[in-house]
Design a protein around this motif. Structure first.
Motif, PDB file in Angstrom:
ATOM      1  N   ASN A   1       0.899  -1.233   0.075  1.00 47.23           N
ATOM      2  CA  ASN A   1       0.112  -0.015  -0.011  1.00 47.23           C
ATOM      3  C   ASN A   1       0.898   1.343  -0.096  1.00 47.23           C
ATOM      4  OD1 ASN A   1      -2.311  -1.641   0.100  1.00 47.23           O
ATOM      5  ND2 ASN A   1      -2.351  -1.293   2.116  1.00 47.23           N
ATOM      6  N   VAL A   2       1.936   1.262   0.477  1.00 50.70           N
ATOM      7  CA  VAL A   2       2.995   2.114   0.790  1.00 50.70           C
ATOM      8  C   VAL A   2       3.425   2.429  -0.639  1.00 50.70           C
ATOM      9  CG1 VAL A   2       5.215   3.020   1.554  1.00 50.70           C
ATOM     10  CG2 VAL A   2       3.589   2.147   3.107  1.00 50.70           C
ATOM     11  N   LEU A   3       3.782   1.511  -1.288  1.00 52.43           N
ATOM     12  CA  LEU A   3       4.144   1.694  -2.711  1.00 52.43           C
ATOM     13  C   LEU A   3       3.347   2.224  -3.478  1.00 52.43           C
ATOM     14  CD1 LEU A   3       6.352  -1.558  -3.129  1.00 52.43           C
ATOM     15  CD2 LEU A   3       7.310   1.205  -3.160  1.00 52.43           C
ATOM     16  N   ILE A   4       1.851   1.831  -3.531  1.00 55.60           N
ATOM     17  CA  ILE A   4       0.771   2.161  -4.375  1.00 55.60           C
ATOM     18  C   ILE A   4       0.576   3.807  -4.053  1.00 55.60           C
ATOM     19  CG2 ILE A   4      -1.863   2.301  -4.667  1.00 55.60           C
ATOM     20  CD1 ILE A   4      -1.507  -0.726  -4.088  1.00 55.60           C
ATOM     21  N   TYR A   5       0.513   4.057  -2.737  1.00 57.67           N
ATOM     22  CA  TYR A   5       0.280   5.674  -2.479  1.00 57.67           C
ATOM     23  C   TYR A   5       1.481   6.546  -3.164  1.00 57.67           C
ATOM     24  CZ  TYR A   5      -3.729   5.613   0.662  1.00 57.67           C
ATOM     25  OH  TYR A   5      -4.844   5.695   1.149  1.00 57.67           O
ATOM     26  N   GLN A   6       2.812   5.881  -3.012  1.00 59.20           N
ATOM     27  CA  GLN A   6       3.874   6.442  -3.494  1.00 59.20           C
ATOM     28  C   GLN A   6       3.987   6.536  -5.079  1.00 59.20           C
ATOM     29  OE1 GLN A   6       7.571   4.981  -1.682  1.00 59.20           O
ATOM     30  NE2 GLN A   6       8.622   5.456  -3.628  1.00 59.20           N
TER      31      GLN A   6
ATOM     32  N   LYS B   1      -2.447   8.199 -18.082  1.00 58.37           N
ATOM     33  CA  LYS B   1      -2.135   9.572 -17.656  1.00 58.37           C
ATOM     34  C   LYS B   1      -1.214  10.199 -18.736  1.00 58.37           C
ATOM     35  CE  LYS B   1      -1.560  12.776 -14.065  1.00 58.37           C
ATOM     36  NZ  LYS B   1      -2.850  13.563 -13.936  1.00 58.37           N
ATOM     37  N   GLN B   2      -0.498   9.415 -19.098  1.00 62.73           N
ATOM     38  CA  GLN B   2       0.514   9.863 -20.200  1.00 62.73           C
ATOM     39  C   GLN B   2       0.148   9.715 -21.580  1.00 62.73           C
ATOM     40  OE1 GLN B   2       4.788   8.616 -19.073  1.00 62.73           O
ATOM     41  NE2 GLN B   2       3.619   7.397 -17.919  1.00 62.73           N
ATOM     42  N   SER B   3      -1.154   9.428 -21.941  1.00 67.99           N
ATOM     43  CA  SER B   3      -1.678   8.974 -23.085  1.00 67.99           C
ATOM     44  C   SER B   3      -0.891   8.087 -23.930  1.00 67.99           C
ATOM     45  CB  SER B   3      -1.903  10.497 -24.029  1.00 67.99           C
ATOM     46  OG  SER B   3      -2.768  11.218 -23.293  1.00 67.99           O
ATOM     47  N   ARG B   4      -0.364   6.926 -23.385  1.00 67.62           N
ATOM     48  CA  ARG B   4       0.467   5.827 -23.694  1.00 67.62           C
ATOM     49  C   ARG B   4      -0.794   4.726 -24.182  1.00 67.62           C
ATOM     50  NH1 ARG B   4       5.902   5.133 -20.249  1.00 67.62           N
ATOM     51  NH2 ARG B   4       5.755   3.520 -21.525  1.00 67.62           N
ATOM     52  N   VAL B   5      -1.423   4.857 -24.865  1.00 65.37           N
ATOM     53  CA  VAL B   5      -2.596   4.264 -25.206  1.00 65.37           C
ATOM     54  C   VAL B   5      -2.181   2.770 -25.343  1.00 65.37           C
ATOM     55  CG1 VAL B   5      -4.925   3.616 -26.507  1.00 65.37           C
ATOM     56  CG2 VAL B   5      -4.021   5.939 -25.785  1.00 65.37           C
ATOM     57  N   GLU B   6      -1.281   2.274 -26.413  1.00 61.51           N
ATOM     58  CA  GLU B   6      -0.933   1.047 -26.725  1.00 61.51           C
ATOM     59  C   GLU B   6      -0.308   0.476 -25.461  1.00 61.51           C
ATOM     60  OE1 GLU B   6      -2.117  -0.512 -29.226  1.00 61.51           O
ATOM     61  OE2 GLU B   6      -2.946   1.331 -29.690  1.00 61.51           O
ATOM     62  N   ASP B   7       0.572   0.990 -24.686  1.00 62.81           N
ATOM     63  CA  ASP B   7       1.143   0.226 -23.565  1.00 62.81           C
ATOM     64  C   ASP B   7      -0.179   0.204 -22.223  1.00 62.81           C
ATOM     65  OD1 ASP B   7       3.657   0.535 -24.364  1.00 62.81           O
ATOM     66  OD2 ASP B   7       3.900   2.470 -23.720  1.00 62.81           O
ATOM     67  N   THR B   8      -0.885   1.095 -22.252  1.00 65.15           N
ATOM     68  CA  THR B   8      -2.213   0.854 -21.465  1.00 65.15           C
ATOM     69  C   THR B   8      -3.085  -0.434 -21.866  1.00 65.15           C
ATOM     70  OG1 THR B   8      -2.222   3.419 -21.394  1.00 65.15           O
ATOM     71  CG2 THR B   8      -4.193   2.055 -20.418  1.00 65.15           C
ATOM     72  N   LYS B   9      -3.385  -0.493 -23.075  1.00 69.35           N
ATOM     73  CA  LYS B   9      -4.155  -1.527 -23.474  1.00 69.35           C
ATOM     74  C   LYS B   9      -3.273  -2.864 -23.350  1.00 69.35           C
ATOM     75  CE  LYS B   9      -5.313  -0.390 -27.859  1.00 69.35           C
ATOM     76  NZ  LYS B   9      -6.230  -0.008 -29.047  1.00 69.35           N
TER      77      LYS B   9
ATOM     78  N   GLU C   1       9.814   7.981 -12.285  1.00 64.51           N
ATOM     79  CA  GLU C   1       9.575   7.534 -10.801  1.00 64.51           C
ATOM     80  C   GLU C   1       8.652   6.548 -10.371  1.00 64.51           C
ATOM     81  OE1 GLU C   1      10.211  10.608  -7.863  1.00 64.51           O
ATOM     82  OE2 GLU C   1      11.444  11.711  -9.365  1.00 64.51           O
ATOM     83  N   ALA C   2       7.390   7.065 -10.716  1.00 63.37           N
ATOM     84  CA  ALA C   2       5.991   6.213 -10.548  1.00 63.37           C
ATOM     85  C   ALA C   2       6.137   5.068 -11.282  1.00 63.37           C
ATOM     86  CB  ALA C   2       4.923   7.069 -11.310  1.00 63.37           C
ATOM     87  N   GLU C   3       6.761   4.797 -12.575  1.00 60.32           N
ATOM     88  CA  GLU C   3       6.940   3.607 -13.275  1.00 60.32           C
ATOM     89  C   GLU C   3       7.792   2.725 -12.347  1.00 60.32           C
ATOM     90  OE1 GLU C   3       7.830   1.603 -17.686  1.00 60.32           O
ATOM     91  OE2 GLU C   3       7.743   3.887 -17.261  1.00 60.32           O
TER      92      GLU C   3
ATOM     93  N   THR D   1       2.711  10.029  -9.758  1.00 58.85           N
ATOM     94  CA  THR D   1       2.112  10.058 -11.063  1.00 58.85           C
ATOM     95  C   THR D   1       1.418  11.431 -11.025  1.00 58.85           C
ATOM     96  OG1 THR D   1       1.652   7.651 -11.350  1.00 58.85           O
ATOM     97  CG2 THR D   1       0.116   9.344 -12.390  1.00 58.85           C
ATOM     98  N   GLU D   2       0.833  12.152  -9.977  1.00 57.12           N
ATOM     99  CA  GLU D   2       0.015  13.041  -9.834  1.00 57.12           C
ATOM    100  C   GLU D   2       0.979  14.339  -9.776  1.00 57.12           C
ATOM    101  OE1 GLU D   2      -3.290  13.585  -9.691  1.00 57.12           O
ATOM    102  OE2 GLU D   2      -3.615  11.716  -9.844  1.00 57.12           O
ATOM    103  N   LEU D   3       2.321  14.230  -9.235  1.00 54.64           N
ATOM    104  CA  LEU D   3       3.255  15.133  -9.427  1.00 54.64           C
ATOM    105  C   LEU D   3       3.951  15.195 -10.965  1.00 54.64           C
ATOM    106  CD1 LEU D   3       4.807  14.966  -5.933  1.00 54.64           C
ATOM    107  CD2 LEU D   3       3.654  16.867  -6.681  1.00 54.64           C
ATOM    108  N   GLY D   4       3.505  14.400 -11.816  1.00 60.14           N
ATOM    109  CA  GLY D   4       4.214  14.187 -13.203  1.00 60.14           C
ATOM    110  C   GLY D   4       5.438  13.776 -13.160  1.00 60.14           C
TER     111      GLY D   4
END
Length: 179
Positions: A100-105, A146-154, A117-119, A110-113
């Motif tokens: 859970n710490v890693l998820i929040y982190q 969030k980064q509009s990396r649609v193919e990676d998302t899919k 680091e988030a990846e 991600t929210e900070l752009g």
């Protein structure tokens, strides 16, 4: 008698032209409605819809009022991501609720752009032997969205669905948004 038959065919031509104009206008109006009501939802909107910040597990416990993780959670919920991140990153590797710490982190990053680091954070979760390690795939998919990396998302969403991982149903729903 030719002028009488000419007038009749002239009226038929006018009626036919009006019919075609009305049909064309109907098609234009229909297409306009289709365009207006079927606007694609932006990737940012989809991210906001699916990230589920209010569904994250809580660190707050009754017996420890001064708990640093509950403090970090409160900062996170107040959108003070930098301050929350400092606390989350300072946690030892053997902290209880490490996943859970890693998820929040990762979400705070991600929210900070801070996407790289988030990846890295979500990859740490995925590659860990923690019980909730597979949740990292869901949050990594959202990071890519969030980064509009649609193919990676899919690609990740398809993996979640095929391997029956965390949030499989939401992954299916989100995949349908890209059809």
């Amino acid at each position: 008698s030719t002028t009488a038959s000419f007038n009749t065919s002239d009226q038929n031509n006018k009626s036919r032209r009006i019919y075609y104009y009305l049909a064309a206008a109907s098609v234009v109006v229909f297409l306009g409605f289709q365009f207006f009501f079927n606007q694609n939802v932006s990737n940012q909107d989809l991210y906001n819809d699916y990230v589920g910040l209010s569904d994250l597990p809580s660190f707050v416990s009754r017996n420890d009022e001064a708990n640093t993780l509950s403090e970090a959670q409160n900062l996170f919920e107040a959108k003070k991501y930098d301050e929350a991140l400092t606390i989350f990153q300072s946690q030892p590797d053997d902290v209880e609720n490490k996943s859970n710490v890693l998820i929040y982190q990762g979400i705070a990053q991600t929210e900070l752009g801070r996407y790289k680091e988030a990846e890295d954070t979500f990859n740490s979760l995925i590659n860990s032997d923690l019980l909730d390690a597979k949740k990292g795939y869901w949050y990594k998919a959202l990071l890519y969205l969030k980064q509009s990396r649609v193919e990676d998302t899919k690609e990740i969403l398809n993996r979640i669905v095929s391997e029956n991982l965390f949030n499989k149903k939401k992954a299916q729903d989100l995949l349908s948004e890209f059809q």
